[in-house]
Design a protein around this motif. Structure first.
Motif, PDB file in Angstrom:
ATOM      1  N   UNK B  18       0.836  -1.202   0.000  1.00  0.00           N
ATOM      2  CA  UNK B  18       0.000   0.000   0.000  1.00  0.00           C
ATOM      3  C   UNK B  18       0.875   1.259   0.000  1.00  0.00           C
ATOM      4  N   UNK B  19       1.927   1.244   0.823  1.00  0.00           N
ATOM      5  CA  UNK B  19       2.828   2.401   0.893  1.00  0.00           C
ATOM      6  C   UNK B  19       3.504   2.605  -0.473  1.00  0.00           C
ATOM      7  N   UNK B  20       3.961   1.506  -1.052  1.00  0.00           N
ATOM      8  CA  UNK B  20       4.692   1.612  -2.311  1.00  0.00           C
ATOM      9  C   UNK B  20       3.781   2.027  -3.456  1.00  0.00           C
ATOM     10  N   UNK B  21       2.517   1.689  -3.389  1.00  0.00           N
ATOM     11  CA  UNK B  21       1.584   2.049  -4.441  1.00  0.00           C
ATOM     12  C   UNK B  21       1.490   3.571  -4.578  1.00  0.00           C
ATOM     13  N   UNK B  22       1.691   4.270  -3.478  1.00  0.00           N
ATOM     14  CA  UNK B  22       1.639   5.737  -3.499  1.00  0.00           C
ATOM     15  C   UNK B  22       3.051   6.296  -3.703  1.00  0.00           C
ATOM     16  N   UNK B  23       3.991   5.712  -2.946  1.00  0.00           N
ATOM     17  CA  UNK B  23       5.332   6.293  -2.878  1.00  0.00           C
ATOM     18  C   UNK B  23       6.128   6.091  -4.166  1.00  0.00           C
ATOM     19  N   UNK B  24       6.103   4.899  -4.699  1.00  0.00           N
ATOM     20  CA  UNK B  24       6.972   4.603  -5.847  1.00  0.00           C
ATOM     21  C   UNK B  24       6.590   5.398  -7.111  1.00  0.00           C
ATOM     22  N   UNK B  25       5.285   5.514  -7.456  1.00  0.00           N
ATOM     23  CA  UNK B  25       4.970   6.356  -8.637  1.00  0.00           C
ATOM     24  C   UNK B  25       5.400   7.807  -8.437  1.00  0.00           C
ATOM     25  N   UNK B  26       5.213   8.337  -7.244  1.00  0.00           N
ATOM     26  CA  UNK B  26       5.603   9.730  -6.967  1.00  0.00           C
ATOM     27  C   UNK B  26       7.104   9.894  -7.154  1.00  0.00           C
ATOM     28  N   UNK B  27       7.818   8.920  -6.608  1.00  0.00           N
ATOM     29  CA  UNK B  27       9.270   8.951  -6.705  1.00  0.00           C
ATOM     30  C   UNK B  27       9.700   8.857  -8.173  1.00  0.00           C
ATOM     31  N   UNK B  28       8.972   8.001  -8.871  1.00  0.00           N
ATOM     32  CA  UNK B  28       9.286   7.790 -10.288  1.00  0.00           C
ATOM     33  C   UNK B  28       9.142   9.101 -11.074  1.00  0.00           C
ATOM     34  N   UNK B 161      14.564   0.168 -11.546  1.00  0.00           N
ATOM     35  CA  UNK B 161      15.227   0.247 -10.241  1.00  0.00           C
ATOM     36  C   UNK B 161      14.197   0.324  -9.113  1.00  0.00           C
ATOM     37  N   UNK B 162      13.130   1.117  -9.354  1.00  0.00           N
ATOM     38  CA  UNK B 162      12.118   1.259  -8.299  1.00  0.00           C
ATOM     39  C   UNK B 162      11.351  -0.051  -8.075  1.00  0.00           C
TER      40      UNK B 162
END
Lengths: 132, 499
Positions: B18-28, B161-162
């Motif tokens: 759940x955290x990565x679903x929000x965090x990783x696209x933003x980071x990307x 990488x992400x």
């Protein structure tokens, strides 16, 4: 004529023995309790005493001791109907037929007989004691 | 929610996803924007600086004096800057490079300034030129495609990488959760064993994690306390059950003994009375028989009276056996196995053919203190009853002599010394409970009139009691009957002479 003293609280027993022994040639005297029997014996000692063990006023064992105490040569037959009496109840060690008879022998009876007995056995036993 | 997601591993993995679903696209998107800005800025600056440097050369030199030299200059500019076109406008003339075609729109398009201003693949730069009062402009076109390809590649690498980072961290979390969950599973397995009654299962784990170690230590302490308490309670309960059974059995035995004692006393008195009655009956009859002679008409009747009186004497003698606890003879050491075998040999001739005799007599059996003749009478009486119970339908008579074994529901105290056991079992009709209660009473019989005196079992009881033993019966209607005689061994009888 040899004499026999019959001490028994049962009149039928006394009388039937008296009849049998009387006809067999003995002089038969009777007493209906222990005390009377001992007094009678001391007045007129009989050749043979037939004594019941369970009786009112001095039982058979006491009678045997008293007579034996004064007349060591007396010839005594103890008789009993056996059974199990008094406060003993049914438990090992209770005084019963065998114990009565054993006790009678110990206190000085020459012979013991259990009731009922046959006429010929009674006569034979009395005769054998008289001879001795 | 499915059970898997409710586990520690499942929850940690879900939370991370759940955290990565929000965090990783933003980071990307952030990373991609950063890289693009930098790359584009470098590209445009370099393009503009290159164009400006060429324009300066044209202003300061005399290249513009000659059309040929100007075209050659532009050709060099195309090669040096990797341009897609190069053109110069001066004094109203437009000259383009000879190595590459100059697009028709080059003057009208002018200067792009921003990289993504136009959607085509060309980045157009235009720098004004001034020379000797005349004005003009240098037009250079740069190919955007290598730059765009570079940006796409960078974007893909970031995404890869992400994603790899995400997978690696989720896997690490799952692994960590498993490390925490494993000792908990071990504790759960052990606690289940404890719950199922395995008091030896220890609540311990191999984990070195302080929290887990503390938890398992506390649980183990609790378990040992609980197990101890449960053990104590179980032992107390067992003891109470034993006491209850013992008390019940003793009370029942006492009641039974008291009842028999009363009957014994009564029977003893009755026997005494009857014996006194039989004396004159027998003596007078015998006297009369002797007197009248064999020919007299009443001789036969008198003889019958005498026989009846003699039989009455014999019945009373048997009755007295019930009340007579100790035989005249001194008790002796008796091998019950030998006595039983002899008695069975005797009774074998009387055994109906439809009854199968099974002897279970053997092994080490200690000797008992008693009277061989009386014990033989016990065996014969019990066998006679068993045979009678099976005489119409047949069956199996099992006689067993062995050392007594303790059973879990044994009413006797645990410290009871060894006893020898005689068991006589039939497969006959069996007895109802009310009959079992009374079978040891004198004159109690279930047989038809004339078939039995009802004294057999009371005599057996008297004999067994006189030897300090016990007799009991196990029976049920239709399931046969078993009599169990227990007699103390010689060693035990010598130890307790009061019995």
């Amino acid at each position: 004529m040899p004499s026999v003293l019959v001490i028994d609280d049962e009149a039928d027993v006394r009388n039937s023995i008296r009849l049998v022994l009387g006809r067999a040639g003995f002089e038969v005297l009777t007493a209906d309790d222990g005390l009377t029997g001992v007094e009678g014996f001391f007045k007129q000692p009989a050749d043979v005493v037939i004594v019941d063990i369970i009786m009112p006023r001095s039982n058979g064992i006491e009678v045997i001791r008293k007579i034996r105490g004064s007349y060591p040569g007396a010839r005594i037959i103890a008789i009993t109907g056996g059974g199990n009496f008094g406060p003993f109840g049914y438990k090992p060690g209770t005084i019963v037929t065998d114990s009565y008879l054993a006790s009678a022998s110990q206190s000085g009876a020459d012979a013991v007989m259990t009731k009922p007995f046959h006429r010929k056995d009674l006569i034979a036993l009395v005769r054998s004691l008289v001879k001795n | 929610m499915p059970r898997t997601l409710n586990t520690l591993v499942g929850r940690l993995a879900l939370l991370q996803l759940l955290i990565y679903a929000v965090l990783l696209p933003a980071l990307f998107y952030q990373l991609q924007a950063m890289i693009r800005t930098n790359a584009v800025s470098t590209f445009t600056q370099r393009a503009r600086a290159y164009t400006a440097s060429l324009a300066r050369e044209l202003e300061l030199g005399d290249i513009l004096e000659s059309a040929t030299r100007t075209i050659m200059f532009l050709d060099g500019g195309v090669e040096g800057g990797g341009c897609v076109y190069a053109a110069v406008e001066f004094n109203g003339r437009l000259l383009g490079s000879s190595v590459i075609e100059t697009p028709a729109w080059v003057q009208s398009r002018g200067d792009d300034v921003a990289f993504f201003k136009s959607l085509d693949t060309t980045y157009a730069v235009s720098i004004p030129i001034r020379r000797d009062g005349a004005a003009g402009a240098l037009y250079l076109g740069f190919d955007k495609q290598p730059m765009l390809a570079q940006l796409r590649s960078a974007r893909n690498q970031i995404a890869l990488a992400l994603v790899a980072f995400g997978i690696a961290t989720v896997a690490a979390a799952v692994l960590l959760a498993r490390l925490v969950a494993l000792p908990l599973t071990q504790l759960r397995t052990a606690s289940r064993k404890v719950a199922q009654g395995d008091s030896t299962a220890h609540l311990s784990t191999h984990s070195k994690m302080v929290e887990i170690v503390d938890l398992s230590t506390d649980l183990e302490f609790m378990r040992s306390e609980l197990v101890g308490t449960a053990e104590r309670l179980r032992a107390e309960m067992r003891q109470r059950q034993i006491e209850q059974v013992e008390r019940g059995a003793l009370e029942s035995q006492l009641r039974h003994e008291q009842r028999l004692a009363t009957i014994g006393t009564f029977a003893g008195g009755l026997a005494h009375e009857f014996n006194n009655i039989l004396v004159p009956l027998i003596l007078y009859t015998e006297e009369s028989l002797d007197e009248i002679g064999a020919e007299h008409p009443v001789h036969e009747n008198l003889d019958r009276i005498l026989k009846a009186a003699t039989r009455a004497a014999s019945v009373i003698y048997k009755l007295l056996a019930f009340t007579r606890p100790i035989a005249e003879r001194q008790p002796e050491s008796v091998d019950l196995a030998v006595v039983t075998n002899e008695a069975l040999d005797l009774s074998h001739a009387l055994m109906p053919p439809n009854i199968d005799l099974r002897r279970e007599i053997g092994g080490q059996v200690e000797r008992v203190l008693g009277d061989a003749t009386l014990l033989s009478q016990v065996v014969l009486n019990l066998c006679s009853n068993a045979i009678h119970a099976m005489h119409d339908r047949g069956g199996t008579l099992t006689v067993r002599v062995a050392m007594r074994k303790r059973s879990p529901t044994d009413p006797l105290p645990i410290a009871t010394p060894p006893m020898v056991e005689l068991r006589v079992k039939d497969t006959g009709r069996g007895m109802a409970a009310d009959i079992q209660e009374r079978i040891f009473e004198p004159f109690f019989t279930t047989r038809d009139v004339g078939e039995g005196s009802g004294l057999g079992l009371s005599i057996v009881h008297g004999i067994v009691a006189s030897m300090g033993g016990r007799i009991s019966v196990v029976s049920a209607l239709g399931a046969g009957t078993e009599f169990i005689v227990e007699l103390p061994t010689v060693a035990r009888a010598a130890l307790s002479p009061e019995i």
